[in-house]
Design a protein around this motif. Structure first.
Motif, PDB file in Angstrom:
ATOM      1  N   ALA A 112       0.837  -1.208   0.000  1.00  0.00           N
ATOM      2  CA  ALA A 112       0.000   0.000   0.000  1.00  0.00           C
ATOM      3  C   ALA A 112       0.870   1.256   0.000  1.00  0.00           C
ATOM      4  N   VAL A 113       1.948   1.247   0.770  1.00  0.00           N
ATOM      5  CA  VAL A 113       2.858   2.388   0.824  1.00  0.00           C
ATOM      6  C   VAL A 113       3.562   2.559  -0.524  1.00  0.00           C
ATOM      7  N   LYS A 114       3.993   1.443  -1.125  1.00  0.00           N
ATOM      8  CA  LYS A 114       4.641   1.523  -2.437  1.00  0.00           C
ATOM      9  C   LYS A 114       3.666   2.043  -3.489  1.00  0.00           C
ATOM     10  N   LEU A 115       2.424   1.606  -3.420  1.00  0.00           N
ATOM     11  CA  LEU A 115       1.401   2.084  -4.350  1.00  0.00           C
ATOM     12  C   LEU A 115       1.185   3.592  -4.181  1.00  0.00           C
ATOM     13  N   ALA A 116       1.096   4.029  -2.949  1.00  0.00           N
ATOM     14  CA  ALA A 116       0.920   5.460  -2.672  1.00  0.00           C
ATOM     15  C   ALA A 116       2.120   6.255  -3.175  1.00  0.00           C
ATOM     16  N   LYS A 117       3.321   5.713  -2.998  1.00  0.00           N
ATOM     17  CA  LYS A 117       4.529   6.402  -3.452  1.00  0.00           C
ATOM     18  C   LYS A 117       4.542   6.510  -4.976  1.00  0.00           C
ATOM     19  N   ALA A 118       4.170   5.437  -5.659  1.00  0.00           N
ATOM     20  CA  ALA A 118       4.125   5.462  -7.128  1.00  0.00           C
ATOM     21  C   ALA A 118       3.081   6.463  -7.619  1.00  0.00           C
ATOM     22  N   ALA A 119       1.929   6.472  -6.981  1.00  0.00           N
ATOM     23  CA  ALA A 119       0.873   7.422  -7.355  1.00  0.00           C
ATOM     24  C   ALA A 119       1.337   8.855  -7.113  1.00  0.00           C
ATOM     25  N   GLN A 120       2.046   9.087  -6.017  1.00  0.00           N
ATOM     26  CA  GLN A 120       2.548  10.423  -5.703  1.00  0.00           C
ATOM     27  C   GLN A 120       3.530  10.898  -6.765  1.00  0.00           C
ATOM     28  N   LYS A 121       4.427  10.016  -7.202  1.00  0.00           N
ATOM     29  CA  LYS A 121       5.387  10.391  -8.240  1.00  0.00           C
ATOM     30  C   LYS A 121       4.668  10.744  -9.536  1.00  0.00           C
ATOM     31  N   ARG A 122       3.665   9.963  -9.871  1.00  0.00           N
ATOM     32  CA  ARG A 122       2.904  10.228 -11.099  1.00  0.00           C
ATOM     33  C   ARG A 122       2.163  11.566 -11.001  1.00  0.00           C
ATOM     34  N   ILE A 123       1.585  11.832  -9.848  1.00  0.00           N
ATOM     35  CA  ILE A 123       0.863  13.093  -9.649  1.00  0.00           C
ATOM     36  C   ILE A 123       1.831  14.272  -9.741  1.00  0.00           C
ATOM     37  N   ARG A 124       3.004  14.166  -9.137  1.00  0.00           N
ATOM     38  CA  ARG A 124       4.000  15.246  -9.210  1.00  0.00           C
ATOM     39  C   ARG A 124       4.410  15.501 -10.661  1.00  0.00           C
ATOM     40  N   LYS A 125       4.604  14.431 -11.414  1.00  0.00           N
ATOM     41  CA  LYS A 125       4.976  14.570 -12.821  1.00  0.00           C
ATOM     42  C   LYS A 125       3.867  15.286 -13.596  1.00  0.00           C
ATOM     43  N   LEU A 126       2.631  14.879 -13.370  1.00  0.00           N
ATOM     44  CA  LEU A 126       1.498  15.513 -14.035  1.00  0.00           C
ATOM     45  C   LEU A 126       1.354  16.968 -13.610  1.00  0.00           C
ATOM     46  N   GLN A 127       1.617  17.243 -12.356  1.00  0.00           N
ATOM     47  CA  GLN A 127       1.550  18.614 -11.843  1.00  0.00           C
ATOM     48  C   GLN A 127       2.594  19.494 -12.540  1.00  0.00           C
ATOM     49  N   THR A 128       3.794  18.970 -12.730  1.00  0.00           N
ATOM     50  CA  THR A 128       4.852  19.709 -13.420  1.00  0.00           C
ATOM     51  C   THR A 128       4.464  19.962 -14.878  1.00  0.00           C
ATOM     52  N   GLU A 129       3.962  18.930 -15.546  1.00  0.00           N
ATOM     53  CA  GLU A 129       3.525  19.079 -16.937  1.00  0.00           C
ATOM     54  C   GLU A 129       2.396  20.097 -17.046  1.00  0.00           C
ATOM     55  N   SER A 131       1.796  22.639 -15.066  1.00  0.00           N
ATOM     56  CA  SER A 131       2.353  23.978 -14.869  1.00  0.00           C
ATOM     57  C   SER A 131       3.024  24.490 -16.139  1.00  0.00           C
ATOM     58  N   LEU A 132       3.759  23.619 -16.816  1.00  0.00           N
ATOM     59  CA  LEU A 132       4.414  24.014 -18.060  1.00  0.00           C
ATOM     60  C   LEU A 132       3.388  24.359 -19.137  1.00  0.00           C
ATOM     61  N   LEU A 133       2.321  23.573 -19.227  1.00  0.00           N
ATOM     62  CA  LEU A 133       1.282  23.848 -20.214  1.00  0.00           C
ATOM     63  C   LEU A 133       0.562  25.165 -19.922  1.00  0.00           C
ATOM     64  N   ILE A 134       0.291  25.428 -18.662  1.00  0.00           N
ATOM     65  CA  ILE A 134      -0.355  26.684 -18.284  1.00  0.00           C
ATOM     66  C   ILE A 134       0.542  27.867 -18.647  1.00  0.00           C
ATOM     67  N   LYS A 135       1.846  27.737 -18.397  1.00  0.00           N
ATOM     68  CA  LYS A 135       2.784  28.808 -18.754  1.00  0.00           C
ATOM     69  C   LYS A 135       2.809  28.998 -20.268  1.00  0.00           C
ATOM     70  N   ARG A 136       2.831  27.901 -20.999  1.00  0.00           N
ATOM     71  CA  ARG A 136       2.849  27.990 -22.465  1.00  0.00           C
ATOM     72  C   ARG A 136       1.596  28.678 -22.998  1.00  0.00           C
ATOM     73  N   ILE A 137       0.439  28.326 -22.441  1.00  0.00           N
ATOM     74  CA  ILE A 137      -0.820  28.952 -22.855  1.00  0.00           C
ATOM     75  C   ILE A 137      -0.804  30.442 -22.537  1.00  0.00           C
ATOM     76  N   ASP A 138      -0.283  30.793 -21.376  1.00  0.00           N
ATOM     77  CA  ASP A 138      -0.191  32.201 -20.992  1.00  0.00           C
ATOM     78  C   ASP A 138       0.738  32.964 -21.937  1.00  0.00           C
ATOM     79  N   ASP A 139       1.869  32.332 -22.304  1.00  0.00           N
ATOM     80  CA  ASP A 139       2.784  32.952 -23.266  1.00  0.00           C
ATOM     81  C   ASP A 139       2.086  33.200 -24.598  1.00  0.00           C
ATOM     82  N   ILE A 140       1.330  32.216 -25.064  1.00  0.00           N
ATOM     83  CA  ILE A 140       0.614  32.353 -26.335  1.00  0.00           C
ATOM     84  C   ILE A 140      -0.387  33.500 -26.262  1.00  0.00           C
TER      85      ILE A 140
END
Length: 183
Positions: A112-129, A131-140
């Motif tokens: 369960a802890v490993k599953l939560a850790k994997a989900a957290q990493k995926r969420i952080r990656k999606l959060q970073t992506e 943020s980059l997309l929001i910045k790109r849209i704002d630039d446009i």
């Protein structure tokens, strides 16, 4: 750095959770015994995972788990008595909370802890992506507004305005957004 918050009344449970978290590379681990203390800490810091060992003295672990899951990107594991597991799990899993029944099987809890850790990493990656997309849209948006200004006041066509911004960007060695903001 992987951070964790343990919310439990039992010192033995806290020690057990800490040893399990250390086994999967959690470095910074804090523990509290009440929901009020947990809410205060969660208001000050972000954690990658929260483990709630219910019941707690001042509030239901279920409501705390739902509130933590709703407010951020922290993964939540709620440990409940086996007689309440089906009812509670059905309710909290809709919010993304991982429910585990007592008595805890070490292998299952580790998974369960490993599953939560994997989900957290995926969420952080999606959060970073995200943020980059929001910045790109704002630039446009900013660049398009600058093009509109050039079209309106200098009677340029859209391709001419685009080319002008690109050329200024290259000549001045600045981003298109900086040039657009100047316009």
């Amino acid at each position: 750095m992987d951070t964790a918050l343990i919310i439990s009344n039992s010192e033995n449970s806290i020690a057990y959770f800490i040893s399990t978290l250390k086994a999967v590379s959690y470095v910074k681990i804090e523990s509290v015994s009440t929901c009020a203390q947990a809410k205060r800490l969660l208001g000050e810091k972000e954690y990658d995972i929260c483990i709630i060992n219910s019941p707690l003295s001042d509030e239901s672990g279920e409501s705390l788990s739902l509130s933590i899951a709703a407010r951020g990107f922290c993964q939540v594991i709620l440990v409940v008595r086996s007689e309440y597991y089906n009812e509670v799990a059905g309710h909290v899993e809709e919010a993304g909370v991982i429910a585990v029944a007592k008595p805890i099987d070490r292998a299952m809890f580790l998974n369960a802890v490993k599953l939560a850790k994997a989900a957290q990493k995926r969420i952080r990656k999606l959060q970073t992506e995200n943020s980059l997309l929001i910045k790109r849209i704002d630039d446009i948006r900013v660049i398009d507004r600058a093009k509109c200004v050039l079209i309106s006041y200098l009677a340029m066509s859209e391709p001419e305005a685009h080319k002008y911004i690109e050329k200024q960007s290259m000549d001045m060695q600045k981003t298109k957004r900086v040039i657009a903001e100047g316009i």
